[in-house]
Every structure is written in C-alpha cells, then in structure tokens.
Write a protein that holds these residues in place. Structure first.
Motif, short mmCIF file in Angstrom:
data_model
loop_
_atom_site.label_atom_id
_atom_site.label_comp_id
_atom_site.label_asym_id
_atom_site.label_seq_id
_atom_site.Cartn_x
_atom_site.Cartn_y
_atom_site.Cartn_z
N THR A 1 0.84 -1.20 0.00
CA THR A 1 0.00 0.00 0.00
C THR A 1 0.88 1.25 0.00
N ASP A 2 0.23 2.41 -0.10
CA ASP A 2 0.97 3.68 -0.06
C ASP A 2 1.72 3.83 1.26
N LEU B 1 4.77 1.65 1.33
CA LEU B 1 5.85 2.19 0.49
C LEU B 1 6.63 3.27 1.23
N ASN C 1 0.72 -4.22 -7.30
CA ASN C 1 0.37 -3.86 -5.94
C ASN C 1 -0.77 -2.85 -5.99
N LEU D 1 -0.62 0.60 -5.20
CA LEU D 1 -0.11 1.95 -5.03
C LEU D 1 -0.97 2.93 -5.82
N GLY E 1 1.16 7.04 -3.28
CA GLY E 1 2.39 6.26 -3.34
C GLY E 1 3.34 6.80 -4.39
N ASN F 1 -0.30 -0.95 -11.10
CA ASN F 1 -0.75 -0.42 -9.83
C ASN F 1 -1.97 0.47 -10.14
#
Length: 366
Positions: free
Chosen positions: A62-63, A66, A87, A89, A93, A115
C-alpha cells in the motif's frame, strides 16, 4: 569493507518509529535479501516485491507500506532495482516514489506495472525524472495515467538524458501523447527501448504512425519499439516500411523488436513489411499475429523463415501447409506471459519467452 545493512531489522525499526504495522510480504522479501548479502554487496540487487507472486503469501504493498520501504532504501545503496508490479499503489504512493527518485542515486530499475497510479501520480514521477540521473529502466505498464499523464512523460524525454527504457503500454495514452513522444525521440539520444502498446485512438487518420515513422528516419539510437494494438492499417505500415529502409539503428538483434501485433494490417501492408526486412538487414525480430493474413502474406513470411532471414524464436508465427496452401500459425511465445506471471525463482534467459511484450532488463542481474 563496509558492512551490508540488515534490511529486515531496519524495516522493523522504521515501522515501530512510524507506528505502522509490518507488511509480512515485505518483511519476508527483506529477510531473503539479507541472506544473500555477499551477492548484494558486490553486484547490486533487485528487490522483487511483486503483488502477483504465487510463491509465498502476498499482502500487497500500500501507499503507507511504500513510505516505510523507501525509508529503508535510503540507507541501502546496493539496492539497484525495485519491482513493485501488481500492488495497490495510488497517486499518494507515486508522490512518495517521486521524492525518493529525486533523492536516490543508486536505483537503476523501477517496475510499477499494474498499480493504481493516475494522471497526478504520473506527473510527479515524470517530473522527478527531470533531475534523476541514474534510473535506466522505468515500467509504468497498466497504470491508467491517460493522455495528460502520458504527456508528462513525453515532456520528460525532452529533458532526461539517462533513461534507456520506458514502458507506457496499456496506460490509456492517446494521439497527443504519441505525437509528443515521437517528437521528443527525434532529439533524445539515450532511450533505446520504448513500449507504446494499446493507446486509446479515436482517429482513423493514422497521424500517430506517420509521426513515429518520421521519428525512425531521424532517430539513430532507438533499438526497440513496441506498437501493439495501434489500429494500424496498410497506409500506416507502408509509412513505417519507408522509414525502415532508411533506419540503421536497430542493430542489437536481441533487443531490436518491432511489434505490430493485433493491428489491422492486411496483405499489402504485411508484404511491404516482409520486403522491408529484406532490405533492412539490422531488423531481426518482428511480431505480426492478430493481423489479417492473406495468401501473399503467408508466402512472404514463410519465405523469410525458410531462407533464414527471420528466425522462429524472433517472431510469433510459423508457416504450415494444407492442400498445397501456406498458412501462418501462432507460436506460443507470442502470448502475454509477463502480464500474468512473476519469475521470482529463476531468471528468464530467453527474451522471446515474452515475445514482443516485455522490454528486457537493463543488466543481467536486474
């Protein structure tokens, strides 16, 4: 010799400092990386945190995850590649990644394929690449950045003189972005491979193909070009063939892939393409499946293959005969394998395994 940092321990510490819960998938990848510290320290290393891995349980990045990860990577100059495909993001992100790219001087490969990054995230990343002088390979495939997001990358190509490979396939870019990208590549001397697959085109005029063909006449550094699903017709491919008669830069045969898969080219255009291959001896790999094959096309490509000009491992079709007539069948390595699998447990040594759809890594260990 300096001591290689403990990535996992550092990750645990940063999570505690920021009050965030550990992502078990990231923790697992970092633990595995710590076991290979000698290889990491001497050659550099790509962290493969792909959300579509089937080898271990995956909790997608996730953001917030990250943010913790890049804090760890700030002290890990030996990490030269980061694979974050599939993922979750978002533009938030992307903001974190853009800041990292502005500050980092060791990352050479970044994969953000599929993403949820949009236009604003694309703007942040593209503008970060204005000043980044180390990243060589950027993959944005499948992020719906749209026309405006793509324009930021086209503008970046006018400034950045380091990036060698850029993947904007399936990003919903359009006519304006394609023309701007072609214009940028007229002057850009660093980009060796670019993926512009599956744009959103609403015009039948083929002006984008004309601009790309003109670019090929002027550009002497581009080795690899991907143009899948451009709705290209005979007029467009004929302009492309004219450019190929003059272009002599596609000389690295393992990378010089011209892809026209799933366009709308019929016999006349495909025969012209086969004729261009006879004249342009540098062009080695070509993928044509999904177009309209008449008998002249089947005969032309059968001849190229039989005479050895076109190798079966450098195309996605193979000739066969029935009742005295020649046809073309699809070869299995023309499938979009890299969209659906992550080869985390071995290296893909044969680039044709992904046919015209996956730009090769910038070095053997990325």
């Amino acid at each position: 010799m300096s001591v290689c940092p403990d990535l996992h321990q550092h990750y645990v510490q940063v999570c505690q400092n920021l009050g965030q819960t550990e992502n078990p998938f990231i923790a697992h990848v970092l633990q595995e990386a710590d076991k290979n510290d000698e290889i990491i320290w001497t050659k550099g290393f790509t962290l493969k945190i792909a959300g579509n891995s089937h080898l271990v349980p995956v909790q997608r990045v996730t953001d917030d995850n990250l943010q913790v990860l890049v804090s760890v990577l700030h002290a890990a100059a030996f990490v030269t590649g980061l694979d974050l495909r599939y993922n979750v993001l978002t533009d938030a992100g992307a903001k974190t990644m853009a800041t990292f790219l502005q500050e980092n001087s060791s990352l050479r490969y970044l994969n953000l394929m599929f993403n949820n990054i949009g236009k604003s995230g694309a703007e942040l990343i593209a503008k970060a690449l204005h000043r980044n002088e180390t990243l060589l390979h950027m993959t944005m495939t499948g992020n719906k950045i749209g026309e405006k997001g793509g324009m930021f990358f086209a503008s970046m190509l006018q400034i950045n003189s380091t990036l060698e490979k850029l993947d904007l396939g399936d990003c919903d870019i359009g006519v304006q972005c394609l023309i701007a990208t072609a214009s940028a590549l007229n002057l850009n001397k660093s980009v060796k491979a670019i993926n512009l697959n599956r744009p959103l085109l609403f015009s039948q005029e083929e002006e984008t193909t004309v601009h790309l063909a003109l670019m090929l006449k002027n550009n002497s550094s581009l080795l690899e070009l991907h143009l899948c699903k451009h709705e290209m017709k005979n007029f467009g491919v004929e302009r492309l063939c004219e450019a190929l008669y003059e272009n002599s830069s596609l000389r690295y045969l393992d990378l010089a892939w011209l892809s026209v898969v799933s366009n709308n080219i019929s016999g006349k255009g495909l025969v012209a393409l086969s004729d261009a291959m006879k004249t342009n001896t540098e062009l080695s790999c070509i993928y044509i499946w999904g177009n309209k094959f008449d008998e002249a096309t089947c005969m032309a490509f059968s001849e190229l293959i039989q005479m050895g000009r076109l190798k079966l491992n450098c195309t996605d079709v193979e000739p066969y005969e029935v009742d005295g007539h020649t046809y073309l069948a699809e070869l299995s390595h023309g499938l979009q394998k890299h969209y659906y699998w992550t080869p985390s447990y071995w290296a893909v040594t044969k680039k044709v395994a992904n046919a015209s759809l996956a730009i090769a890594a910038v070095s053997e260990y990325l």
